[in-house]
Design a protein around this motif. Sequence first.
Motif, PDB file in Angstrom:
ATOM      1  N   SER A  22      35.282  42.117  40.333  1.00  0.00           N
ATOM      2  CA  SER A  22      35.529  41.955  42.118  1.00  0.00           C
ATOM      3  C   SER A  22      36.920  41.437  42.127  1.00  0.00           C
ATOM      4  O   SER A  22      36.764  39.380  41.415  1.00  0.00           O
ATOM      5  N   GLY A  23      37.843  41.618  42.969  1.00  0.00           N
ATOM      6  CA  GLY A  23      39.273  40.583  42.851  1.00  0.00           C
ATOM      7  C   GLY A  23      38.791  39.559  44.126  1.00  0.00           C
ATOM      8  O   GLY A  23      39.695  38.668  43.796  1.00  0.00           O
ATOM      9  N   ALA A  24      37.316  40.041  44.390  1.00  0.00           N
ATOM     10  CA  ALA A  24      37.220  39.322  45.730  1.00  0.00           C
ATOM     11  C   ALA A  24      36.643  37.978  44.842  1.00  0.00           C
ATOM     12  O   ALA A  24      36.675  37.144  44.967  1.00  0.00           O
ATOM     13  N   ASP A  25      36.555  37.475  43.545  1.00  0.00           N
ATOM     14  CA  ASP A  25      35.278  37.031  41.829  1.00  0.00           C
ATOM     15  C   ASP A  25      36.811  36.453  41.545  1.00  0.00           C
ATOM     16  O   ASP A  25      35.923  35.310  40.125  1.00  0.00           O
ATOM     17  N   VAL A  26      37.964  36.198  41.679  1.00  0.00           N
ATOM     18  CA  VAL A  26      38.983  36.410  40.849  1.00  0.00           C
ATOM     19  C   VAL A  26      39.840  35.213  41.421  1.00  0.00           C
ATOM     20  O   VAL A  26      40.181  35.505  42.481  1.00  0.00           O
ATOM     21  N   GLU A  27      40.315  33.950  41.339  1.00  0.00           N
ATOM     22  CA  GLU A  27      40.720  33.267  41.943  1.00  0.00           C
ATOM     23  C   GLU A  27      42.683  33.640  41.883  1.00  0.00           C
ATOM     24  O   GLU A  27      42.658  34.106  40.899  1.00  0.00           O
ATOM     25  N   GLY A  28      42.868  33.333  43.409  1.00  0.00           N
ATOM     26  CA  GLY A  28      44.594  33.696  43.011  1.00  0.00           C
ATOM     27  C   GLY A  28      44.422  35.201  42.795  1.00  0.00           C
ATOM     28  O   GLY A  28      45.996  35.079  43.426  1.00  0.00           O
ATOM     29  N   MET A  29      44.056  36.008  42.913  1.00  0.00           N
ATOM     30  CA  MET A  29      43.930  37.080  42.209  1.00  0.00           C
ATOM     31  C   MET A  29      44.645  38.195  44.069  1.00  0.00           C
ATOM     32  O   MET A  29      44.286  37.895  45.014  1.00  0.00           O
ATOM     33  N   ASN A  30      45.672  38.751  44.225  1.00  0.00           N
ATOM     34  CA  ASN A  30      45.988  39.652  45.214  1.00  0.00           C
ATOM     35  C   ASN A  30      45.443  41.002  45.876  1.00  0.00           C
ATOM     36  O   ASN A  30      44.752  41.460  44.441  1.00  0.00           O
ATOM     37  N   ALA A  31      45.200  41.170  46.513  1.00  0.00           N
ATOM     38  CA  ALA A  31      43.988  41.719  46.929  1.00  0.00           C
ATOM     39  C   ALA A  31      44.789  43.331  46.546  1.00  0.00           C
ATOM     40  O   ALA A  31      43.840  44.229  45.831  1.00  0.00           O
ATOM     41  N   PHE A  75      51.339  48.466  39.504  1.00  0.00           N
ATOM     42  CA  PHE A  75      53.106  49.201  38.144  1.00  0.00           C
ATOM     43  C   PHE A  75      54.405  49.628  38.313  1.00  0.00           C
ATOM     44  O   PHE A  75      55.849  49.406  36.988  1.00  0.00           O
ATOM     45  N   PHE A  76      54.884  49.918  40.325  1.00  0.00           N
ATOM     46  CA  PHE A  76      55.368  50.117  40.275  1.00  0.00           C
ATOM     47  C   PHE A  76      57.143  49.240  39.958  1.00  0.00           C
ATOM     48  O   PHE A  76      58.210  49.514  39.995  1.00  0.00           O
ATOM     49  N   GLU A  77      56.688  48.329  40.049  1.00  0.00           N
ATOM     50  CA  GLU A  77      57.298  46.832  40.437  1.00  0.00           C
ATOM     51  C   GLU A  77      57.680  45.945  39.120  1.00  0.00           C
ATOM     52  O   GLU A  77      58.603  45.395  38.713  1.00  0.00           O
ATOM     53  N   GLY A  78      56.839  46.364  38.125  1.00  0.00           N
ATOM     54  CA  GLY A  78      56.435  46.109  37.029  1.00  0.00           C
ATOM     55  C   GLY A  78      55.873  44.360  36.487  1.00  0.00           C
ATOM     56  O   GLY A  78      56.107  43.864  35.422  1.00  0.00           O
ATOM     57  N   THR A  79      54.952  44.193  37.520  1.00  0.00           N
ATOM     58  CA  THR A  79      54.709  43.108  37.585  1.00  0.00           C
ATOM     59  C   THR A  79      53.817  42.187  36.714  1.00  0.00           C
ATOM     60  O   THR A  79      52.961  43.456  37.080  1.00  0.00           O
ATOM     61  N   ARG A  80      53.551  41.684  36.030  1.00  0.00           N
ATOM     62  CA  ARG A  80      51.908  41.463  35.349  1.00  0.00           C
ATOM     63  C   ARG A  80      51.762  39.741  35.814  1.00  0.00           C
ATOM     64  O   ARG A  80      52.087  38.219  35.829  1.00  0.00           O
ATOM     65  N   ASP A  81      50.108  39.832  35.789  1.00  0.00           N
ATOM     66  CA  ASP A  81      49.234  38.526  35.868  1.00  0.00           C
ATOM     67  C   ASP A  81      48.500  38.299  34.929  1.00  0.00           C
ATOM     68  O   ASP A  81      47.989  39.603  34.282  1.00  0.00           O
ATOM     69  N   LEU A  82      48.148  37.898  33.782  1.00  0.00           N
ATOM     70  CA  LEU A  82      47.035  37.045  32.902  1.00  0.00           C
ATOM     71  C   LEU A  82      45.795  36.984  33.879  1.00  0.00           C
ATOM     72  O   LEU A  82      45.934  35.982  34.492  1.00  0.00           O
ATOM     73  N   VAL A  83      44.468  37.471  33.633  1.00  0.00           N
ATOM     74  CA  VAL A  83      43.380  37.440  34.506  1.00  0.00           C
ATOM     75  C   VAL A  83      42.303  36.599  33.582  1.00  0.00           C
ATOM     76  O   VAL A  83      42.053  37.413  32.210  1.00  0.00           O
ATOM     77  N   VAL A  84      42.159  35.445  33.644  1.00  0.00           N
ATOM     78  CA  VAL A  84      40.738  34.809  32.986  1.00  0.00           C
ATOM     79  C   VAL A  84      39.991  35.280  33.641  1.00  0.00           C
ATOM     80  O   VAL A  84      39.329  34.648  34.573  1.00  0.00           O
ATOM     81  N   VAL A  85      38.219  35.836  32.934  1.00  0.00           N
ATOM     82  CA  VAL A  85      37.213  35.889  33.557  1.00  0.00           C
ATOM     83  C   VAL A  85      36.558  35.967  32.435  1.00  0.00           C
ATOM     84  O   VAL A  85      35.772  35.912  31.464  1.00  0.00           O
ATOM     85  N   ASP A  86      35.015  34.565  33.074  1.00  0.00           N
ATOM     86  CA  ASP A  86      33.673  34.712  32.670  1.00  0.00           C
ATOM     87  C   ASP A  86      33.075  36.234  32.337  1.00  0.00           C
ATOM     88  O   ASP A  86      32.758  36.129  33.752  1.00  0.00           O
ATOM     89  N   PHE A  87      32.619  35.598  30.859  1.00  0.00           N
ATOM     90  CA  PHE A  87      32.025  36.901  31.169  1.00  0.00           C
ATOM     91  C   PHE A  87      30.394  36.985  31.695  1.00  0.00           C
ATOM     92  O   PHE A  87      30.472  38.343  31.955  1.00  0.00           O
ATOM     93  N   ALA A  88      29.884  36.222  31.329  1.00  0.00           N
ATOM     94  CA  ALA A  88      28.567  35.773  32.182  1.00  0.00           C
ATOM     95  C   ALA A  88      28.195  36.029  33.635  1.00  0.00           C
ATOM     96  O   ALA A  88      27.650  36.869  33.795  1.00  0.00           O
ATOM     97  N   SER A  89      29.237  35.280  34.403  1.00  0.00           N
ATOM     98  CA  SER A  89      29.141  35.319  35.922  1.00  0.00           C
ATOM     99  C   SER A  89      30.162  36.271  36.033  1.00  0.00           C
ATOM    100  O   SER A  89      30.249  36.877  37.146  1.00  0.00           O
TER     101      SER A  89
END
Length: 379
Positions: A140-149, A175-189
């Motif tokens: 969930s995006g809500a569980d990823v700090e700094g993620m835009n909705a 995708f339309f803007e060509g922008t990307r970020d790296l998301v790192v998620v703890d697999f367990a939590s």
Amino acid sequence: MRRLAFFAVALITFSCGTTNSEKSASSNVLEDISFTIDTVMVDPGEELINLASGLRLSDLSPDKRTLYLLDDKDKSVSVVDLEELKLLRKLPFEKEGPNGIGQYLSNIQLLPNERFLFAGFQNTGIYSFQGEKVEDIKVSGADVEGMNASDENSIWNGIRISGDEKFLFSLPGNFFEGTRDLVVVDFASKKGKVIDIPAMDITSEFRIVLRSDETINVYTEEISLQELNGKLIIQTTAGSDAYLYDYTADSLRLLTFDHKLVLKKKEGTVRNEVTSQKEFEDEMGKLSSQISFEKFIWDDGSKRYFRFAKIFYPKVDDKTPRKADVFLFAYDQDFKLIGETQLKELTSVPAYPFFKNGKLWSYVNVEDELGFAVIDFKF
């Protein structure tokens, strides 16, 4: 009946005419390079191996002995022995239902203990070789700090699991803007964070969006994730810069290279919004005629990284395959550039390349049958 074919053998040598003393002082390990090319064919037995998507949805065992290729039509995985060059078996999977892998998949990743990660925007999960869903992966995006909705729906993009299975990585963005970020998620939590990768923002400069009454079409330079030697590499086709992310230390390092043979990145401007197919193709031509960098390849024998790049010639027509100038770069274990050359006898970059037993293998389609060009480099 088992078939093993070797053909199209070539010896290609490049020499700069240096003396022994000059060569010993040279810092370019690719200065005098030669190679032979053999082509080998895989025996499918009584089965068919669907090559409609090439090796786009495939992965290799760590020892490079076995190839796993997903048939995106019937959702089976062909298990190919690259030592014996034969199809061993097919693993069936369901498209729908509780064990369904979904219809539109973006990637497949081989995991230890006979499991796969199947990833797509409809469904992402871990499956056993027996076709059972072991774990449904939802972040969930809500569980990823700094993620835009707005990026939550693309969180599956490029998703993969770290070698130690402690982290999930992905490249969400517009995708339309060509922008990307790296998301790192703890697999367990399933808790994570967004890491800014500004050197990849170059892709947004070269996006082309066709909007007309008949269609919407989008072109962007590729940003890719791969893991080599326990480190994550983020790179783009638009430039030579890359990020090295050490997930065990949570450290990000920008890799830059002082290339002499080619420009470090694409240059100039393109029209980001067009309204006709001709305009779309004209703008794409401005980009394809410039340098485009491929992914890194690790050679366990020489303990070096390699990378190809290409510059396409102008398009002839819709039926003629486009030719390109092909370049090869070599890097040491710390990603220091130690060699570069143009491979003048090649007119296309090897497809889905990997090193196996000191030789570079690349996918070839020979009359709709699975083959590999095996290149033996001599430096």
